[in-house]
Design a protein around this motif. Structure first.
Motif, short mmCIF file in Angstrom:
data_model
loop_
_atom_site.label_atom_id
_atom_site.label_comp_id
_atom_site.label_asym_id
_atom_site.label_seq_id
_atom_site.Cartn_x
_atom_site.Cartn_y
_atom_site.Cartn_z
N LYS A 88 0.82 -1.22 0.00
CA LYS A 88 0.00 0.00 0.00
C LYS A 88 0.85 1.27 0.00
O LYS A 88 0.43 2.31 0.49
CB LYS A 88 -0.95 0.02 1.19
CG LYS A 88 -1.75 -1.23 1.40
CD LYS A 88 -2.93 -1.30 0.51
CE LYS A 88 -3.60 -2.62 0.75
NZ LYS A 88 -4.93 -2.73 0.69
N GLY A 89 2.07 1.15 -0.52
CA GLY A 89 2.95 2.30 -0.65
C GLY A 89 3.83 2.58 0.56
O GLY A 89 4.56 3.56 0.57
N PHE A 90 3.79 1.71 1.57
CA PHE A 90 4.55 1.96 2.79
C PHE A 90 5.82 1.11 2.85
O PHE A 90 5.82 -0.06 2.45
CB PHE A 90 3.69 1.68 4.02
CG PHE A 90 2.50 2.58 4.12
CD1 PHE A 90 2.64 3.88 4.55
CD2 PHE A 90 1.24 2.13 3.75
CE1 PHE A 90 1.53 4.73 4.62
CE2 PHE A 90 0.13 2.96 3.82
CZ PHE A 90 0.28 4.26 4.26
N CYS A 91 6.88 1.69 3.38
CA CYS A 91 8.13 0.98 3.62
C CYS A 91 7.85 -0.16 4.60
O CYS A 91 7.23 0.04 5.65
CB CYS A 91 9.16 1.94 4.20
SG CYS A 91 10.69 1.15 4.75
N ALA A 92 8.30 -1.35 4.27
CA ALA A 92 8.04 -2.51 5.11
C ALA A 92 8.70 -2.40 6.48
O ALA A 92 8.24 -3.02 7.43
CB ALA A 92 8.54 -3.77 4.41
N TYR A 93 9.74 -1.59 6.62
CA TYR A 93 10.44 -1.50 7.89
C TYR A 93 10.06 -0.25 8.68
O TYR A 93 9.74 -0.34 9.86
CB TYR A 93 11.96 -1.52 7.67
CG TYR A 93 12.47 -2.81 7.07
CD1 TYR A 93 11.72 -3.98 7.06
CD2 TYR A 93 13.74 -2.87 6.53
CE1 TYR A 93 12.20 -5.16 6.51
CE2 TYR A 93 14.23 -4.05 5.98
CZ TYR A 93 13.45 -5.18 5.98
OH TYR A 93 13.94 -6.35 5.44
N THR A 94 10.07 0.92 8.06
CA THR A 94 9.81 2.16 8.80
C THR A 94 8.33 2.49 8.88
O THR A 94 7.93 3.28 9.71
CB THR A 94 10.51 3.36 8.15
OG1 THR A 94 9.93 3.61 6.86
CG2 THR A 94 12.00 3.13 8.04
N ASP A 95 7.51 1.92 8.00
CA ASP A 95 6.08 2.22 7.91
C ASP A 95 5.83 3.63 7.38
O ASP A 95 4.74 4.16 7.50
CB ASP A 95 5.39 2.02 9.26
CG ASP A 95 4.19 1.09 9.18
OD1 ASP A 95 3.95 0.51 8.11
OD2 ASP A 95 3.49 0.95 10.21
N GLU A 96 6.84 4.24 6.78
CA GLU A 96 6.68 5.55 6.16
C GLU A 96 6.22 5.37 4.72
O GLU A 96 6.58 4.39 4.06
CB GLU A 96 8.00 6.33 6.15
CG GLU A 96 8.48 6.70 7.53
CD GLU A 96 9.81 7.43 7.51
OE1 GLU A 96 10.05 8.18 8.45
OE2 GLU A 96 10.61 7.25 6.57
#
Length: 194
Positions: free
Chosen positions: A39-47
């Motif tokens: 959904k467009g979010f970084c898998a690690y930072t959630d940004e």
């Protein structure tokens, strides 16, 4: 960080796509699919990963990269900086996998920070350290983001759900940290984006 969901119905699986070192055309297709699945979010930072952000297909277990054992469940789309900052893989074994069923029970969110539920959970401790999920700068950025959202909601006198629906419809790039939003506001951003 939130638990990553990997499904057998992914286009990566159904089209039998393989990561190919030095093949940007092939790997760009994988990156685009991962971006949509995440959904467009970084898998690690959630940004949120915007169009202008440097991004990488991250091989969670880097020892698999370029081997026949490297596969979809090992690939995550992440912001380039966090791929660079990932610590020494061997040093942090055993490690909790980002798709682990109980990840969000084992690594808990509390007021902008991530903690392991119990220090005896070596896999969770190692994941936290490996991915630098406890990085003070990242945590402070997440805390400031949540504070701004709380202030905006109060000023607009909106309920959180309405606020985030409007924010997404105005500019989805303004939304980051879906797990923090769910924990702080009770709003599941990922469902809104479906």
């Amino acid at each position: 960080m939130r638990r990553a969901i990997k499904g057998d119905n992914s286009r990566i699986v159904t089209e039998e796509l393989k990561y190919k070192p030095q093949n940007s055309t092939n790997n760009r297709k994988i990156a685009e699919i991962l971006w949509k699945e995440q959904k467009g979010f970084c898998a690690y930072t959630d940004e949120y990963i915007s169009r202008t952000d440097a991004r990488d297909i991250e091989h969670f277990n880097p020892t698999l990269k370029g081997t026949d054992d490297d596969h979809y469940s090992n690939w995550f789309l992440v912001k380039h900086q966090w791929n660079l900052e990932k610590k020494n893989w061997i040093e942090f074994q055993p490690v909790l996998h980002p798709t682990a069923d109980k990840l969000e029970d084992r690594i808990v969110y509390w007021e902008g920070d991530y903690f392991v539920k119990t220090e005896a959970d070596t896999e969770a401790v190692n994941l936290l350290k490996l991915l630098k999920l406890d990085d003070p700068e990242l945590a402070e950025k997440r805390k400031k983001y949540i504070r701004r959202r709380k202030e905006d909601i109060a000023i607009r006198e909106n309920d959180p759900l309405t606020y985030f629906i409007n924010l997404i419809s105005d500019n989805e790039c303004e939304v980051s940290y879906p797990r923090a939003i769910k924990e702080e506001f009770g709003v599941d951003i990922l469902q809104i984006l479906d």
